[in-house]
Design a protein around this motif. Structure first.
Motif, PDB file in Angstrom:
ATOM      1  N   ASN A 111     -20.314  -6.003 -10.277  1.00  0.00           N
ATOM      2  CA  ASN A 111     -20.853  -6.585  -8.932  1.00  0.00           C
ATOM      3  C   ASN A 111     -20.026  -7.531  -8.027  1.00  0.00           C
ATOM      4  OD1 ASN A 111     -20.646  -8.805 -10.792  1.00  0.00           O
ATOM      5  ND2 ASN A 111     -22.938  -8.688 -10.910  1.00  0.00           N
ATOM      6  N   GLY A 112     -18.602  -7.171  -8.159  1.00  0.00           N
ATOM      7  CA  GLY A 112     -17.594  -7.928  -7.599  1.00  0.00           C
ATOM      8  C   GLY A 112     -17.693  -7.319  -6.128  1.00  0.00           C
ATOM      9  N   ILE A 113     -17.067  -8.221  -5.318  1.00  0.00           N
ATOM     10  CA  ILE A 113     -16.728  -7.617  -3.927  1.00  0.00           C
ATOM     11  C   ILE A 113     -15.417  -6.736  -3.815  1.00  0.00           C
ATOM     12  CG2 ILE A 113     -15.714  -8.201  -1.521  1.00  0.00           C
ATOM     13  CD1 ILE A 113     -18.671  -8.699  -1.593  1.00  0.00           C
ATOM     14  N   MET A 114     -14.386  -7.096  -4.969  1.00  0.00           N
ATOM     15  CA  MET A 114     -13.476  -6.250  -5.358  1.00  0.00           C
ATOM     16  C   MET A 114     -13.635  -6.051  -6.715  1.00  0.00           C
ATOM     17  SD  MET A 114     -10.221  -8.545  -3.628  1.00  0.00           S
ATOM     18  CE  MET A 114      -9.155  -7.113  -3.606  1.00  0.00           C
ATOM     19  N   THR A 115     -12.463  -4.990  -7.214  1.00  0.00           N
ATOM     20  CA  THR A 115     -12.556  -4.230  -8.551  1.00  0.00           C
ATOM     21  C   THR A 115     -11.887  -5.519  -9.693  1.00  0.00           C
ATOM     22  OG1 THR A 115     -10.523  -3.206  -8.069  1.00  0.00           O
ATOM     23  CG2 THR A 115     -12.768  -2.070  -7.733  1.00  0.00           C
ATOM     24  N   TYR A 116     -12.029  -5.046 -10.804  1.00  0.00           N
ATOM     25  CA  TYR A 116     -11.432  -5.781 -11.793  1.00  0.00           C
ATOM     26  C   TYR A 116     -10.108  -6.096 -11.846  1.00  0.00           C
ATOM     27  CZ  TYR A 116     -10.557  -7.197 -16.814  1.00  0.00           C
ATOM     28  OH  TYR A 116     -10.110  -7.873 -17.865  1.00  0.00           O
ATOM     29  N   ASP A 117      -9.406  -5.104 -11.298  1.00  0.00           N
ATOM     30  CA  ASP A 117      -7.832  -5.185 -11.118  1.00  0.00           C
ATOM     31  C   ASP A 117      -7.331  -5.724  -9.688  1.00  0.00           C
ATOM     32  OD1 ASP A 117      -8.404  -3.099  -9.510  1.00  0.00           O
ATOM     33  OD2 ASP A 117      -7.232  -1.633 -10.609  1.00  0.00           O
ATOM     34  N   ARG A 118      -8.282  -6.116  -9.084  1.00  0.00           N
ATOM     35  CA  ARG A 118      -8.251  -6.886  -7.662  1.00  0.00           C
ATOM     36  C   ARG A 118      -7.262  -5.743  -6.762  1.00  0.00           C
ATOM     37  NH1 ARG A 118     -10.266  -9.750 -11.739  1.00  0.00           N
ATOM     38  NH2 ARG A 118     -10.325 -12.121 -11.429  1.00  0.00           N
ATOM     39  N   SER A 119      -7.588  -4.647  -6.874  1.00  0.00           N
ATOM     40  CA  SER A 119      -6.737  -3.575  -5.981  1.00  0.00           C
ATOM     41  C   SER A 119      -7.698  -2.851  -5.048  1.00  0.00           C
ATOM     42  CB  SER A 119      -5.852  -2.705  -6.889  1.00  0.00           C
ATOM     43  OG  SER A 119      -6.773  -2.051  -7.697  1.00  0.00           O
ATOM     44  N   ILE A 120      -8.870  -2.984  -5.490  1.00  0.00           N
ATOM     45  CA  ILE A 120      -9.716  -2.176  -4.474  1.00  0.00           C
ATOM     46  C   ILE A 120     -10.611  -3.061  -3.780  1.00  0.00           C
ATOM     47  CG2 ILE A 120     -11.561  -0.440  -4.054  1.00  0.00           C
ATOM     48  CD1 ILE A 120      -8.731   0.805  -4.799  1.00  0.00           C
ATOM     49  N   ILE A 121     -11.097  -2.867  -2.704  1.00  0.00           N
ATOM     50  CA  ILE A 121     -12.113  -3.949  -1.985  1.00  0.00           C
ATOM     51  C   ILE A 121     -13.246  -2.842  -1.800  1.00  0.00           C
ATOM     52  CG2 ILE A 121     -11.103  -3.854   0.296  1.00  0.00           C
ATOM     53  CD1 ILE A 121     -12.331  -6.671   0.506  1.00  0.00           C
ATOM     54  N   LYS A 122     -14.509  -3.450  -2.203  1.00  0.00           N
ATOM     55  CA  LYS A 122     -15.603  -2.344  -1.991  1.00  0.00           C
ATOM     56  C   LYS A 122     -16.126  -2.347  -0.553  1.00  0.00           C
ATOM     57  CE  LYS A 122     -16.413  -3.136  -6.757  1.00  0.00           C
ATOM     58  NZ  LYS A 122     -17.402  -3.683  -7.823  1.00  0.00           N
ATOM     59  N   LEU A 123     -16.210  -3.566  -0.022  1.00  0.00           N
ATOM     60  CA  LEU A 123     -16.461  -3.550   1.608  1.00  0.00           C
ATOM     61  C   LEU A 123     -15.190  -4.014   2.376  1.00  0.00           C
ATOM     62  CD1 LEU A 123     -19.841  -5.595   1.230  1.00  0.00           C
ATOM     63  CD2 LEU A 123     -19.691  -3.117   1.750  1.00  0.00           C
ATOM     64  N   PRO A 124     -14.715  -3.228   3.499  1.00  0.00           N
ATOM     65  CA  PRO A 124     -13.548  -3.583   4.160  1.00  0.00           C
ATOM     66  C   PRO A 124     -13.919  -5.040   4.703  1.00  0.00           C
ATOM     67  CG  PRO A 124     -14.419  -1.403   4.755  1.00  0.00           C
ATOM     68  CD  PRO A 124     -15.377  -2.192   3.930  1.00  0.00           C
ATOM     69  N   VAL A 125     -12.666  -5.790   4.643  1.00  0.00           N
ATOM     70  CA  VAL A 125     -12.826  -6.995   5.296  1.00  0.00           C
ATOM     71  C   VAL A 125     -13.386  -7.215   6.584  1.00  0.00           C
ATOM     72  CG1 VAL A 125     -11.319  -9.029   5.812  1.00  0.00           C
ATOM     73  CG2 VAL A 125     -10.841  -7.797   3.813  1.00  0.00           C
ATOM     74  N   ALA A 145      -5.780 -16.537   8.828  1.00  0.00           N
ATOM     75  CA  ALA A 145      -6.578 -16.544   7.475  1.00  0.00           C
ATOM     76  C   ALA A 145      -6.297 -15.231   6.567  1.00  0.00           C
ATOM     77  CB  ALA A 145      -7.895 -16.843   7.547  1.00  0.00           C
ATOM     78  N   THR A 146      -6.323 -14.036   7.517  1.00  0.00           N
ATOM     79  CA  THR A 146      -6.076 -12.881   6.764  1.00  0.00           C
ATOM     80  C   THR A 146      -4.895 -12.096   6.849  1.00  0.00           C
ATOM     81  OG1 THR A 146      -6.804 -11.741   8.670  1.00  0.00           O
ATOM     82  CG2 THR A 146      -8.418 -12.419   7.350  1.00  0.00           C
ATOM     83  N   LYS A 147      -3.854 -12.839   7.236  1.00  0.00           N
ATOM     84  CA  LYS A 147      -2.522 -12.334   7.346  1.00  0.00           C
ATOM     85  C   LYS A 147      -1.931 -12.176   6.002  1.00  0.00           C
ATOM     86  CE  LYS A 147       2.161 -13.320   9.192  1.00  0.00           C
ATOM     87  NZ  LYS A 147       2.954 -14.145  10.340  1.00  0.00           N
ATOM     88  N   GLY A 148      -1.432 -11.049   5.914  1.00  0.00           N
ATOM     89  CA  GLY A 148      -0.674 -10.752   4.475  1.00  0.00           C
ATOM     90  C   GLY A 148      -1.674 -10.183   3.427  1.00  0.00           C
ATOM     91  N   PHE A 149      -3.076 -10.065   3.847  1.00  0.00           N
ATOM     92  CA  PHE A 149      -3.864  -9.826   2.918  1.00  0.00           C
ATOM     93  C   PHE A 149      -4.183  -8.173   2.975  1.00  0.00           C
ATOM     94  CE2 PHE A 149      -8.301  -8.020   1.995  1.00  0.00           C
ATOM     95  CZ  PHE A 149      -8.389  -8.508   0.828  1.00  0.00           C
ATOM     96  N   SER A 150      -4.035  -7.650   1.865  1.00  0.00           N
ATOM     97  CA  SER A 150      -4.340  -5.906   1.822  1.00  0.00           C
ATOM     98  C   SER A 150      -5.104  -5.584   0.738  1.00  0.00           C
ATOM     99  CB  SER A 150      -3.163  -5.319   2.196  1.00  0.00           C
ATOM    100  OG  SER A 150      -2.198  -5.463   1.027  1.00  0.00           O
ATOM    101  N   ALA A 151      -5.938  -4.602   0.765  1.00  0.00           N
ATOM    102  CA  ALA A 151      -6.620  -4.229  -0.413  1.00  0.00           C
ATOM    103  C   ALA A 151      -7.097  -2.700   0.049  1.00  0.00           C
ATOM    104  CB  ALA A 151      -7.846  -4.969  -0.922  1.00  0.00           C
ATOM    105  N   VAL A 152      -7.140  -1.750  -0.834  1.00  0.00           N
ATOM    106  CA  VAL A 152      -7.369  -0.294  -0.420  1.00  0.00           C
ATOM    107  C   VAL A 152      -9.044  -0.525  -0.404  1.00  0.00           C
ATOM    108  CG1 VAL A 152      -7.491   1.841  -1.440  1.00  0.00           C
ATOM    109  CG2 VAL A 152      -5.403   0.865  -1.561  1.00  0.00           C
ATOM    110  N   VAL A 153      -9.720   0.132   0.508  1.00  0.00           N
ATOM    111  CA  VAL A 153     -11.106   0.299   0.606  1.00  0.00           C
ATOM    112  C   VAL A 153     -11.668   1.127  -0.351  1.00  0.00           C
ATOM    113  CG1 VAL A 153     -13.039   0.608   2.113  1.00  0.00           C
ATOM    114  CG2 VAL A 153     -10.869  -0.558   2.934  1.00  0.00           C
ATOM    115  N   ALA A 154     -12.729   0.829  -1.206  1.00  0.00           N
ATOM    116  CA  ALA A 154     -13.323   1.789  -2.193  1.00  0.00           C
ATOM    117  C   ALA A 154     -13.879   2.977  -1.559  1.00  0.00           C
ATOM    118  CB  ALA A 154     -14.370   1.073  -2.665  1.00  0.00           C
ATOM    119  N   ASP A 155     -13.591   4.052  -2.247  1.00  0.00           N
ATOM    120  CA  ASP A 155     -14.042   5.409  -1.916  1.00  0.00           C
ATOM    121  C   ASP A 155     -15.476   5.327  -2.653  1.00  0.00           C
ATOM    122  OD1 ASP A 155     -12.750   8.667  -2.786  1.00  0.00           O
ATOM    123  OD2 ASP A 155     -14.081   7.988  -1.160  1.00  0.00           O
ATOM    124  N   THR A 156     -16.218   6.299  -2.265  1.00  0.00           N
ATOM    125  CA  THR A 156     -17.588   6.400  -2.786  1.00  0.00           C
ATOM    126  C   THR A 156     -17.508   6.966  -4.332  1.00  0.00           C
ATOM    127  OG1 THR A 156     -18.239   8.298  -1.805  1.00  0.00           O
ATOM    128  CG2 THR A 156     -18.996   6.359  -0.580  1.00  0.00           C
TER     129      THR A 156
END
Length: 201
Positions: A111-125, A145-156
């Motif tokens: 139930n996180g906004i990001m995955t366990y490994d912190r590499s996928i964000i489930k909702l785009p920023v 505040a978001t400079k340098g932040f990146s994460a792959v957006v979750a696929d369904t």
């Protein structure tokens, strides 16, 4: 105090004696804690929308969960939006602070906004930012505040499964791959059952 699906799970007669605030944890839907004069009202935890992302789970042999079942990222967006809409109403009734549970998946809690490994964000920023604008106006320092932040957006789940199914249809049949296909199919079936149950409530 802890509420799950509007049922009080842990009553405490002296919950906030000597405290500067009243606090409640409410899953999945937000709610205000008890009002007490001179104390801030805090929603210490709410949410818990479960979204599994294949390949980014703590343990793919353990069935993951969320307080609101297991859903797709698109369903999460709709549910999260509704929860934030509720927060706006609660704020007008005195809510001082709220915390979504949780920022990252923790083991079988998906139930996180990001995955366990912190590499996928489930909702785009950008989506989260737009949802949150109902509560907080856009700040001038958003870009900083978001400079340098990146994460792959979750696929369904279904799109990932379609890719795997295509590999299967092309002849891939090694045991590790077949196990992956079976686990994904099981998760999709569970997700569909939970969706049907919610629609029948």
């Amino acid at each position: 105090m802890l509420f799950v699906n509007d049922q009080l799970r842990s009553p405490s007669p002296d919950a906030w004696v000597g405290a500067d605030m009243t606090d409640v944890h409410s899953y999945p839907l937000p709610r205000n804690p008890e009002h007490q004069a001179g104390k801030a009202m805090v929603l210490g935890e709410f949410g818990g929308i479960g979204v599994p992302v294949e390949g980014h789970l703590w343990n793919d042999l353990v069935a993951g969960w969320g307080y609101d079942g297991v859903v797709t990222p698109l369903m999460m967006q709709k549910q999260y939006t509704a929860m934030v809409d509720s927060l706006k109403v609660l704020e007008e009734l005195g809510l001082s602070a709220s915390i979504y549970t949780q920022p990252f998946d923790v083991e079988s809690e998906q139930n996180g906004i990001m995955t366990y490994d912190r590499s996928i964000i489930k909702l785009p920023v950008a989506v989260i930012r737009n949802i949150h604008q109902k509560l907080w106006p856009t700040t001038a320092n958003y870009v900083v505040a978001t400079k340098g932040f990146s994460a792959v957006v979750a696929d369904t789940i279904n799109k990932s499964y379609a890719v795997v199914l295509e590999e299967f249809n092309k002849g891939r049949k090694d045991s590790a791959f077949l196990r992956k296909v079976a686990l994904m199919a099981q998760k999709i079936a569970i997700c569909k059952l939970q969706q049907e149950r919610r629609m029948n409530i």
